[in-house]
Design a protein around this motif. Structure first.
Motif, PDB file in Angstrom:
ATOM      1  N   ALA A  86       0.826  -1.208   0.088  1.00 58.55           N
ATOM      2  CA  ALA A  86       0.037   0.142   0.036  1.00 58.55           C
ATOM      3  C   ALA A  86       0.706   1.365   0.008  1.00 58.55           C
ATOM      4  CB  ALA A  86      -0.816   0.064   1.262  1.00 58.55           C
ATOM      5  N   GLN A  87       2.015   1.157   0.896  1.00 64.26           N
ATOM      6  CA  GLN A  87       2.892   2.144   0.825  1.00 64.26           C
ATOM      7  C   GLN A  87       3.347   2.442  -0.686  1.00 64.26           C
ATOM      8  OE1 GLN A  87       5.737   1.294   3.855  1.00 64.26           O
ATOM      9  NE2 GLN A  87       4.035   2.035   5.507  1.00 64.26           N
ATOM     10  N   ALA A  88       3.800   1.330  -1.243  1.00 65.84           N
ATOM     11  CA  ALA A  88       4.405   1.587  -2.572  1.00 65.84           C
ATOM     12  C   ALA A  88       3.548   2.107  -3.578  1.00 65.84           C
ATOM     13  CB  ALA A  88       4.991   0.124  -2.899  1.00 65.84           C
ATOM     14  N   ARG A  89       2.197   1.759  -3.550  1.00 59.79           N
ATOM     15  CA  ARG A  89       1.075   2.366  -4.376  1.00 59.79           C
ATOM     16  C   ARG A  89       1.155   3.726  -4.370  1.00 59.79           C
ATOM     17  NH1 ARG A  89      -1.854  -1.968  -2.041  1.00 59.79           N
ATOM     18  NH2 ARG A  89      -1.678  -4.014  -3.295  1.00 59.79           N
ATOM     19  N   ALA A  90       1.346   4.360  -3.115  1.00 62.32           N
ATOM     20  CA  ALA A  90       0.957   5.567  -2.500  1.00 62.32           C
ATOM     21  C   ALA A  90       1.999   6.263  -3.248  1.00 62.32           C
ATOM     22  CB  ALA A  90       0.793   5.749  -1.091  1.00 62.32           C
ATOM     23  N   ALA A  91       3.352   5.761  -3.237  1.00 56.78           N
ATOM     24  CA  ALA A  91       4.501   6.559  -3.523  1.00 56.78           C
ATOM     25  C   ALA A  91       4.414   6.455  -5.197  1.00 56.78           C
ATOM     26  CB  ALA A  91       5.633   5.827  -3.131  1.00 56.78           C
ATOM     27  N   ILE A  92       4.108   5.617  -5.705  1.00 58.92           N
ATOM     28  CA  ILE A  92       3.848   5.769  -7.420  1.00 58.92           C
ATOM     29  C   ILE A  92       3.018   6.563  -7.585  1.00 58.92           C
ATOM     30  CG2 ILE A  92       3.478   4.070  -9.483  1.00 58.92           C
ATOM     31  CD1 ILE A  92       4.641   1.646  -7.526  1.00 58.92           C
ATOM     32  N   LYS A  93       1.839   6.599  -6.986  1.00 59.85           N
ATOM     33  CA  LYS A  93       0.705   7.590  -7.506  1.00 59.85           C
ATOM     34  C   LYS A  93       1.103   8.839  -7.333  1.00 59.85           C
ATOM     35  CE  LYS A  93      -4.053   9.257  -6.245  1.00 59.85           C
ATOM     36  NZ  LYS A  93      -4.963   9.332  -5.522  1.00 59.85           N
ATOM     37  N   LYS A  94       1.955   9.303  -6.248  1.00 60.87           N
ATOM     38  CA  LYS A  94       2.329  10.603  -5.910  1.00 60.87           C
ATOM     39  C   LYS A  94       3.392  10.986  -7.181  1.00 60.87           C
ATOM     40  CE  LYS A  94       4.834  13.520  -2.547  1.00 60.87           C
ATOM     41  NZ  LYS A  94       5.609  13.594  -1.322  1.00 60.87           N
TER      42      LYS A  94
END
Length: 465
Positions: A86-94
């Motif tokens: 979930a943290q990786a998804r958030a970083a990619i989206k940012k």
């Protein structure tokens, strides 16, 4: 590494599998809640207002499916893995919404330019993969059927991948820390050692895969825990997709990394991974890389190959041995002509399907600076979550083969030069390095698998009760 033998000469502690047993009956009990999303849409941030992960149709009105936090309860290993994803998804989206000049520094390579759908999100996703991704390789199974395959020839990438993954830093020997689980059977060696040539009987190969899944299912909990969705197989041989049908969950749920990526034959863009077919005559890329500038390419379009399948029949029917306006299409090259030299002399190289959609000509063209002309129906292009193929290749549907010359002649010189330049840039992602190097084809294949894992969510039902 010996390019003709990829096994590591390990002492295999497990006995041979129960070969050639009658078909097994599996009873699967699902303990997961899985919600796949479109990885390309997620990675490229087409919806920047809401996370694609939480806003996918399968989540709407079903918020209990999203992994909740448990402030008063110790998280399980699976919950920690899902939290990290979930943290990786958030970083990619940012990163996807960042301006191009805000890209992250990288000592080796910073993706940029139109060849990428979104260079920032790809770069961040790649770095997240390097920092987090862990793969568990099941030890069960003896060579040559398992953990081993040839590393040379038209199907050599299968053996190279099996070898590289087993010695890769992405591998973990602790299955509790793994994001995905690799099923290390080789379709090539399965055919060579199990299939009886001329028998047309595939049951022995089917049973071998069924028995293997049964063995790991009895020893480990991970296959049943996810109904196979966090497991993957890898196959360059054309028979890979069909053999995967031997286990329903392997075919329907698991990640299948396939050279024969035909969407009309069950290849799923949201779940499966298209891998490039690469012809390595001697197991390496020696002598295959590089070519002259566009100004020194005198042939408009080149193809040489036998009649394998309908598309090539049509291609040769319309264009064989015609030399008008630099068209060079031949069934076989005249004696003394060198295939690679012809590729290097050409602006465009036809990459036509044979009996199946996969063809090494696509990568050969990129290696030598020739713009690939893809004449393939229902083909899922490799790494298309990340790469914008329209910027370095030309698509021609098989129905337009009679207009081949007109289509290519209509491309302005400025556009051709850009296509060729972009092909040279993107080539690094298709190069086979021994050992692997960052951003090369091995890491791009892993990145595609990483994206598929980002697109699923697995609940630990036993720990949420």
């Amino acid at each position: 590494m010996d390019t003709k033998e990829c096994s590591k000469n390990r002492a295999w502690p497990y006995s041979k599998l129960p070969w050639l047993t009658p078909p097994l009956i599996f009873i699967f009990i699902s303990f997961t809640s899985i919600s796949p999303t479109d990885s390309s849409r997620f990675l490229n941030n087409h919806d920047t207002n809401t996370s694609n992960y939480t806003n996918s149709s399968s989540f709407k009105g079903n918020h209990h499916r999203i992994l909740p936090s448990f402030p008063n309860k110790k998280q399980s290993n699976l919950q920690r893995i899902e939290a990290g994803l979930a943290q990786a998804r958030a970083a990619i989206k940012k990163a996807a919404s960042m301006a191009a000049n805000q890209s992250i520094d990288d000592p080796d390579y910073v993706p940029s330019g139109s060849v990428y759908r979104n260079p920032n999100s790809f770069h961040r996703s790649y770095l997240e993969m390097e920092n987090r991704f862990k793969i568990f390789v099941y030890e069960e199974g003896d060579p040559p059927i398992f953990h081993s395959a040839p590393c040379y020839g038209i199907l050599g990438l299968e053996g190279i991948f099996i070898n590289d993954i087993e010695i890769s830093r992405f591998r973990t020997h602790d299955p509790e820390k793994a994001h995905v689980y690799f099923l290390p059977f080789s379709i090539i060696t399965l055919i060579n050692y199990v299939y009886v040539v001329g028998s047309h009987d595939w049951n022995h190969m089917y049973n071998a895969v069924r028995d293997y899944i049964k063995v790991i299912n009895q020893k480990y909990s991970y296959w049943n825990r996810s109904s196979g969705v966090d497991h993957f197989m890898f196959a360059c041989h054309d028979w890979g997709p069909e053999i995967s049908r031997s286990v329903p969950y392997l075919y329907k749920n698991s990640i299948r990394a396939l050279c024969n990526a035909n969407t009309s034959e069950g290849f799923k863009l949201s779940r499966d991974v298209s891998i490039p077919e690469i012809y390595l005559p001697h197991g390496t890329t020696a002598g295959l890389l590089g070519g002259p500038s566009p100004s020194k390419r005198t042939t408009l379009v080149f193809f040489s190959g036998g009649v394998h399948g309908y598309i090539r029949e049509v291609l040769l029917k319309h264009w064989e041995n015609k030399t008008e306006d630099g068209v060079k299409v031949q069934k076989y090259l005249p004696k003394g002509d060198d295939y690679n030299q012809q590729v290097r002399k050409s602006k465009y190289c036809i990459c036509a399907s044979g009996w199946e959609v996969a063809s090494p000509r696509m990568v050969e063209a990129l290696y030598m600076g020739c713009v690939p002309v893809l004449v393939k129906d229902n083909y899922a292009k490799p790494f298309s979550d990340v790469l914008n193929w329209d910027t370095f290749s030309v698509d021609i549907p098989s129905k337009n083969i009679p207009q081949l010359k007109d289509i290519l002649m209509a491309i302005p010189q400025r556009k051709y030069i850009m296509l060729q330049k972009n092909g040279v840039q993107v080539r690094k992602h298709f190069v086979v390095n021994l050992p692997p190097k960052r951003y090369d084809v091995f890491h791009m294949m892993l990145h595609s698998i990483w994206l598929r894992r980002l697109d699923i969510h697995i609940r630990d039902m036993n720990n949420e009760s």
